[in-house]
Design a protein around this motif. Structure first.
Motif, mmCIF file in Angstrom:
data_model
loop_
_atom_site.group_PDB
_atom_site.id
_atom_site.type_symbol
_atom_site.label_atom_id
_atom_site.label_comp_id
_atom_site.label_asym_id
_atom_site.label_seq_id
_atom_site.Cartn_x
_atom_site.Cartn_y
_atom_site.Cartn_z
ATOM 1 N N MET A 1 0.840 -1.202 0.000
ATOM 2 C CA MET A 1 0.000 0.000 0.000
ATOM 3 C C MET A 1 0.874 1.250 0.000
ATOM 4 S SD MET A 1 -2.776 1.219 2.872
ATOM 5 C CE MET A 1 -3.543 2.844 2.766
ATOM 6 N N PRO A 2 0.579 2.207 -0.858
ATOM 7 C CA PRO A 2 1.375 3.444 -0.886
ATOM 8 C C PRO A 2 1.341 4.173 0.448
ATOM 9 C CG PRO A 2 0.034 3.242 -2.861
ATOM 10 C CD PRO A 2 -0.424 2.164 -1.922
ATOM 11 N N LEU A 3 2.414 4.884 0.718
ATOM 12 C CA LEU A 3 2.527 5.608 1.983
ATOM 13 C C LEU A 3 1.833 6.962 1.957
ATOM 14 C CD1 LEU A 3 6.325 4.918 2.652
ATOM 15 C CD2 LEU A 3 4.382 3.813 3.779
ATOM 16 N N PHE A 4 1.736 7.573 0.774
ATOM 17 C CA PHE A 4 1.241 8.947 0.686
ATOM 18 C C PHE A 4 0.195 9.088 -0.424
ATOM 19 C CE2 PHE A 4 5.590 9.145 2.334
ATOM 20 C CZ PHE A 4 5.375 9.837 3.519
ATOM 21 N N ASP A 5 -0.697 10.056 -0.213
ATOM 22 C CA ASP A 5 -1.703 10.380 -1.224
ATOM 23 C C ASP A 5 -1.262 11.548 -2.102
ATOM 24 O OD1 ASP A 5 -3.849 8.552 -0.174
ATOM 25 O OD2 ASP A 5 -3.593 9.834 1.596
ATOM 26 N N ARG A 6 -0.472 12.442 -1.532
ATOM 27 C CA ARG A 6 -0.011 13.622 -2.256
ATOM 28 C C ARG A 6 1.480 13.822 -1.980
ATOM 29 N NH1 ARG A 6 -4.910 17.742 -0.347
ATOM 30 N NH2 ARG A 6 -6.627 16.521 -1.252
ATOM 31 N N ILE A 7 2.144 14.385 -2.955
ATOM 32 C CA ILE A 7 3.575 14.663 -2.806
ATOM 33 C C ILE A 7 3.842 16.090 -3.281
ATOM 34 C CG2 ILE A 7 5.892 14.081 -3.607
ATOM 35 C CD1 ILE A 7 5.017 11.173 -3.711
ATOM 36 N N GLU A 33 -3.967 9.080 -8.891
ATOM 37 C CA GLU A 33 -5.350 8.886 -9.327
ATOM 38 C C GLU A 33 -5.402 7.518 -9.996
ATOM 39 O OE1 GLU A 33 -7.708 11.224 -12.557
ATOM 40 O OE2 GLU A 33 -7.829 12.383 -10.682
ATOM 41 N N GLY A 34 -5.715 6.493 -9.195
ATOM 42 C CA GLY A 34 -5.607 5.131 -9.699
ATOM 43 C C GLY A 34 -4.146 4.783 -9.917
ATOM 44 N N ASP A 35 -3.825 4.366 -11.127
ATOM 45 C CA ASP A 35 -2.445 4.039 -11.466
ATOM 46 C C ASP A 35 -1.700 5.223 -12.068
ATOM 47 O OD1 ASP A 35 -2.817 1.446 -10.611
ATOM 48 O OD2 ASP A 35 -3.475 0.744 -12.585
ATOM 49 N N ARG A 36 -2.367 6.358 -12.173
ATOM 50 C CA ARG A 36 -1.760 7.525 -12.806
ATOM 51 C C ARG A 36 -1.251 8.504 -11.767
ATOM 52 N NH1 ARG A 36 -4.403 11.064 -15.820
ATOM 53 N NH2 ARG A 36 -6.300 10.891 -14.571
ATOM 54 N N VAL A 37 -0.259 9.298 -12.195
ATOM 55 C CA VAL A 37 0.225 10.420 -11.390
ATOM 56 C C VAL A 37 -0.319 11.689 -12.028
ATOM 57 C CG1 VAL A 37 2.218 11.691 -10.546
ATOM 58 C CG2 VAL A 37 2.314 9.196 -10.719
ATOM 59 N N VAL A 38 -1.031 12.469 -11.240
ATOM 60 C CA VAL A 38 -1.631 13.703 -11.736
ATOM 61 C C VAL A 38 -0.937 14.892 -11.088
ATOM 62 C CG1 VAL A 38 -3.757 15.060 -11.891
ATOM 63 C CG2 VAL A 38 -3.853 12.566 -12.088
ATOM 64 N N ILE A 39 -0.535 15.854 -11.884
ATOM 65 C CA ILE A 39 0.065 17.090 -11.370
ATOM 66 C C ILE A 39 -1.047 18.094 -11.116
ATOM 67 C CG2 ILE A 39 1.663 18.986 -11.828
ATOM 68 C CD1 ILE A 39 3.021 16.276 -11.429
ATOM 69 N N ASP A 40 -1.279 18.422 -9.845
ATOM 70 C CA ASP A 40 -2.303 19.416 -9.519
ATOM 71 C C ASP A 40 -1.851 20.814 -9.919
ATOM 72 O OD1 ASP A 40 -4.158 17.672 -8.579
ATOM 73 O OD2 ASP A 40 -3.709 17.968 -6.458
ATOM 74 N N TRP A 41 -0.606 21.138 -9.618
ATOM 75 C CA TRP A 41 -0.045 22.423 -10.043
ATOM 76 C C TRP A 41 1.472 22.378 -9.968
ATOM 77 C CZ3 TRP A 41 2.646 24.275 -5.916
ATOM 78 C CH2 TRP A 41 2.162 24.038 -4.624
ATOM 79 N N ASN A 42 2.096 23.207 -10.770
ATOM 80 C CA ASN A 42 3.553 23.371 -10.795
ATOM 81 C C ASN A 42 3.795 24.861 -10.977
ATOM 82 O OD1 ASN A 42 6.303 23.229 -11.082
ATOM 83 N ND2 ASN A 42 6.293 21.783 -12.787
ATOM 84 N N GLU A 43 4.141 25.544 -9.882
ATOM 85 C CA GLU A 43 4.100 27.008 -9.897
ATOM 86 C C GLU A 43 5.393 27.644 -9.415
ATOM 87 O OE1 GLU A 43 0.660 28.767 -8.098
ATOM 88 O OE2 GLU A 43 -0.691 27.200 -8.857
ATOM 89 N N ALA A 254 6.098 9.683 -6.615
ATOM 90 C CA ALA A 254 4.772 9.072 -6.690
ATOM 91 C C ALA A 254 4.857 7.663 -7.275
ATOM 92 C CB ALA A 254 3.840 9.949 -7.525
ATOM 93 N N ARG A 255 5.691 7.481 -8.311
ATOM 94 C CA ARG A 255 5.868 6.147 -8.892
ATOM 95 C C ARG A 255 6.556 5.212 -7.891
ATOM 96 N NH1 ARG A 255 7.941 9.076 -13.176
ATOM 97 N NH2 ARG A 255 10.031 8.223 -12.758
ATOM 98 N N PHE A 256 7.587 5.740 -7.222
ATOM 99 C CA PHE A 256 8.299 4.922 -6.243
ATOM 100 C C PHE A 256 7.362 4.496 -5.108
ATOM 101 C CE2 PHE A 256 12.549 7.280 -7.208
ATOM 102 C CZ PHE A 256 12.562 6.705 -8.467
ATOM 103 N N ASP A 257 6.448 5.396 -4.715
ATOM 104 C CA ASP A 257 5.501 5.060 -3.660
ATOM 105 C C ASP A 257 4.591 3.916 -4.104
ATOM 106 O OD1 ASP A 257 4.376 5.265 -1.179
ATOM 107 O OD2 ASP A 257 3.123 6.998 -1.648
ATOM 108 N N ALA A 258 4.212 3.941 -5.361
ATOM 109 C CA ALA A 258 3.318 2.904 -5.875
ATOM 110 C C ALA A 258 3.997 1.548 -5.963
ATOM 111 C CB ALA A 258 2.771 3.316 -7.244
ATOM 112 N N ASP A 259 5.320 1.554 -6.311
ATOM 113 C CA ASP A 259 5.978 0.244 -6.484
ATOM 114 C C ASP A 259 6.800 -0.199 -5.274
ATOM 115 O OD1 ASP A 259 8.475 1.565 -6.560
ATOM 116 O OD2 ASP A 259 8.562 1.569 -8.749
ATOM 117 N N GLY A 260 6.745 0.569 -4.181
ATOM 118 C CA GLY A 260 7.413 0.159 -2.954
ATOM 119 C C GLY A 260 8.795 0.720 -2.740
ATOM 120 N N ARG A 261 9.352 1.375 -3.749
ATOM 121 C CA ARG A 261 10.716 1.888 -3.594
ATOM 122 C C ARG A 261 10.801 3.040 -2.606
ATOM 123 N NH1 ARG A 261 13.050 3.121 -9.407
ATOM 124 N NH2 ARG A 261 10.877 2.876 -10.035
#
Length: 521
Positions: A1-7, A33-43, A254-261
């Motif tokens: 299970m991933p550790l975080f919902d947002r990064i 968002e499911g298996d995807r990483v969504v960028i909310d903002w980059n400012e 976010a990818r590392f969180d999903a795959d355990g790294r």
């Protein structure tokens, strides 16, 4: 299970004024968002104050919504072992954070006292063995040098354990220069310490690894961690590098969180002994990802394997290189003592040598710039002592395709040198007489050429419109320019006192007379 919902990934800034774009503060918020990483903002944030207001919103939303948030900041969370005890009497990271927050002043427009504080702490806590170093060349501080001090042999040392593992990391004691983190660290710790104490969210935040240990589970929903974005390879991009960097790291974590790294990266680095772990948790901290080389942070995509390597990230546009160079000089050099008409020439001189303190040694006579520029407009020739000066002049800037004359290799020069018992550089000056009246003379190499020019004028040779005196070296350079400055024989002049000079400066001065800071390419 991933550790975080947002990064949230933050590229911090140590700027002393409001600034946007390259080398300013950027932050990126990503979510799964499911298996995807969504960028909310980059400012891009013009000030640290503006970002902290956004951090309050992001942390508040995570707490209110029951979301788990990782916040990564690219400045050091700790100093080398022994610093906290030296400054606070306790080997405790939080005591040091509060000490910094008590004494750093960081205004909403980014004005701050980091250099004054570092100078004061050098005198108070590191007397005779300064740790902090690096400052703008145009500013002076009693106990803060722009030169690196001798490496300390007793605690605190120059580097933390994590920085020694990273190998390419800069020392946290260095406050100024390319790629340094010292200023960002003082200003960043100040802001985070105040946020923990004053935001109302402190009870929901854990600072890794100080409050969490090297762990993969966390009781509190928000975790602050130190990161090192240079661990990650950037793909080719058209955006500002800092903007691309925060996005790349946010997506990667976010990818590392999903795959355990990510959990493995938060765990204890395998090379640390128990004593080093204790030091990291008490005072030095650690950098998320350092020491886990067995977990590749940038995997090769099979779809791109075999493709040519990506180009290095650097500015390629010549006009932009000039623009940024001149802007940097205006920001760092002390130009106030020069009349506005002369400032472009001084900027070009500094650009030619890379030393902003050169401005302190520039000497000129009243109206010299105007006299030289007017001579070029009238078609006067430019007489130079070496070919390098001739080749450094940007001919397109010359108003009427002025002749640039160097006679150093003229067949008459060697016999003349033997005749007068002087150098070839001096001998060629004897051949200038028919060109000398009203000319622009630019000497960028040989002190003997400048001395000989003054002797020829004393003997009745025609007077040039201006003398640009930039001979360089250890024998005669300073003395020849001192003679020109003390008695220019009624001829307008611009010169640099001391041993510094050179062909690049001489041609830069001609370019300034011809075109100011205009088109250079």
């Amino acid at each position: 299970m991933p550790l975080f919902d947002r990064i949230l990934i933050v590229d911090w800034s140590g700027a002393g004024q409001t600034v946007t774009g390259k080398n300013s503060l950027w932050a990126c918020l990503a979510r799964r968002e499911g298996d995807r990483v969504v960028i909310d903002w980059n400012e891009n944030f013009a000030t640290r104050h503006a970002f902290m207001q956004r951090l309050d919103v992001v942390v508040g939303a995570a707490v209110a919504e029951g979301q788990r948030l990782l916040c990564g900041f690219d400045f050091a969370f700790g100093y080398p072992a022994g610093t906290a005890e030296r400054l606070t009497g306790k080997a405790d990271w939080r005591a040091l954070w509060r000490k910094i927050a008590d004494e750093i002043e960081d205004a909403p427009d980014n004005r701050n006292n980091r250099f004054d504080l570092a100078s004061r702490w050098n005198a108070t806590y590191f007397a005779g063995e300064p740790r902090f170093w690096g400052r703008p060349h145009q500013h002076a501080y009693a106990d803060l040098s722009d030169k690196k001090p001798p490496a300390p042999t007793n605690a605190p040392l120059a580097f933390r354990r994590s920085e020694l593992v990273a190998k390419t990391a800069k020392s946290v004691w260095q406050l100024s220069g390319a790629g340094v983190v010292g200023s960002q660290t003082l200003l960043g710790i100040n802001r985070l310490s105040r946020f923990l104490d004053d935001s109302g969210y402190g009870e929901h935040i854990a600072v890794w690894p100080f409050e969490t240990g090297f762990a993969t589970t966390f009781e509190k929903p928000v975790v602050f961690a130190e990161i090192y974005p240079s661990l990650f390879t950037l793909a080719a991009q058209d955006e500002v590098k800092d903007q691309a960097q925060v996005r790349t790291v946010a997506e990667a974590f976010a990818r590392f969180d999903a795959d355990g790294r990510l959990g493995s990266l938060l765990d204890r680095p395998p090379m640390l002994a128990d004593e080093e772990v204790a030091t990291s948790l008490a005072e030095e901290g650690w950098v998320l990802g350092i020491g886990h080389e067995e977990l590749p942070l940038g995997k090769v995509d099979p779809a791109t394997a075999g493709e040519p390597p990506l180009p290095l990230d650097y500015i390629r546009d010549p006009a932009e290189i000039y623009r940024q160079s001149f802007a940097t000089i205006r920001e760092e050099a002390s130009l106030d003592r020069f009349p506005p008409v002369l400032q472009p020439l001084v900027i070009r001189l500094i650009h030619a040598c890379g030393m902003v303190d050169l401005a302190d040694d520039v000497s000129w006579s009243d109206g010299a710039f105007e006299a030289g520029a007017a001579a070029l407009e009238k078609g006067a020739p430019v007489l130079v002592d070496v070919e390098m000066v001739r080749h450094g002049v940007i001919r397109r800037l010359l108003p009427v395709d002025n002749e640039i004359l160097c006679l150093l290799n003229d067949e008459r020069v060697r016999p003349k040198a033997d005749e007068i018992g002087n150098t070839r550089s001096a001998a060629q000056v004897d051949l200038w007489d028919e060109h000398l009246a009203g000319a622009v003379v630019a000497i960028g190499n040989a002190p003997t050429a400048l001395f000989r020019l003054l002797e020829r004028i004393d003997a009745g040779a025609p007077k040039p419109a201006i003398i640009l005196g930039f001979p360089v070296g250890f024998v005669g350079a300073a003395e020849s320019k001192d003679e020109l400055i003390a008695n220019s024989r009624g001829i307008p002049y611009i010169a640099v006192r001391g041993r510094r000079g050179g062909s690049a400066m001489a041609s830069a001065a001609v370019n300034a007379l011809a075109g100011g800071l205009g088109t250079n390419v």
